[in-house]
Design an enzyme around this catalytic site. Sequence first.
Site, mmCIF file in Angstrom:
data_model
loop_
_atom_site.group_PDB
_atom_site.id
_atom_site.type_symbol
_atom_site.label_atom_id
_atom_site.label_comp_id
_atom_site.label_asym_id
_atom_site.label_seq_id
_atom_site.Cartn_x
_atom_site.Cartn_y
_atom_site.Cartn_z
ATOM 1 N N ASN A 182 -63.461 -47.581 17.475
ATOM 2 C CA ASN A 182 -64.560 -48.197 16.751
ATOM 3 C C ASN A 182 -64.921 -49.554 17.345
ATOM 4 O OD1 ASN A 182 -66.504 -48.294 14.679
ATOM 5 N ND2 ASN A 182 -65.063 -47.412 13.228
ATOM 6 N N HIS A 193 -49.954 -65.560 27.793
ATOM 7 C CA HIS A 193 -49.440 -66.885 28.155
ATOM 8 C C HIS A 193 -48.066 -67.068 27.534
ATOM 9 C CE1 HIS A 193 -50.417 -68.217 24.078
ATOM 10 N NE2 HIS A 193 -51.554 -67.569 24.248
ATOM 11 N N ALA A 239 -54.699 -51.820 7.320
ATOM 12 C CA ALA A 239 -55.636 -52.847 7.787
ATOM 13 C C ALA A 239 -54.959 -54.198 7.976
ATOM 14 C CB ALA A 239 -56.790 -52.978 6.802
ATOM 15 N N ARG A 243 -44.015 -45.960 3.322
ATOM 16 C CA ARG A 243 -43.661 -44.639 2.796
ATOM 17 C C ARG A 243 -43.789 -43.598 3.892
ATOM 18 N NH1 ARG A 243 -47.670 -40.933 1.510
ATOM 19 N NH2 ARG A 243 -49.798 -41.691 1.568
#
Length: 187
Positions: A83, A114, A155, A178
């Site tokens: 996406n 870095h 998310a 879970r």
Amino acid sequence: MAERATLGAAVLGAAWLRATALLRAQRVHHGSWPSFTGRAPRIANRGTMVVGSRFAVRSGQFRAAFRVEPGALLEIGDDVFVNQGTTVHASQYVRIGSHVRVGDVCAIYDTSFHEVDPGEGVEVAPVAIGDNVWLARGVVVLPGATIGEGTVVGANSVVAGDIPPWVVAAGQPARVLREIRTRGRRR
């Protein structure tokens, strides 16, 4: 109704032609029927990039980006959807399995870019994402991470280690919440 079908086929054909042309221009080895909808992704392939059949990228608001450094390998399996706003960077090796869904604005990196402590050096470690994985919006996958087959990562999670197969994981760092009982391909 026939006009809609014809228009839909024309749009898909244009997405395929555009994707094929861009992948070839960037020396990306690809399978059949790649497609890019919206803005084309940024691709900087200075190593080896291989994508499977039905590789799809959607970039409506934000362009996706793929970068492969010299000597590095980025492998993406069949039927993978990426996406908008997602960035994948391979300094050494990144593997994304088949039937993977990657949400908006995700980041998959095999390098820290870095050093954190002076003299420590830059961390570079392979990343492996299994088949049938779903990365929800805003997931960050860090160097050395592995995500097992069938796993869903919630998310805004940060994957910094190993996540086993067929689980739901979330958090910063991502932890198993879970198990997933029903196995199979994601749609």
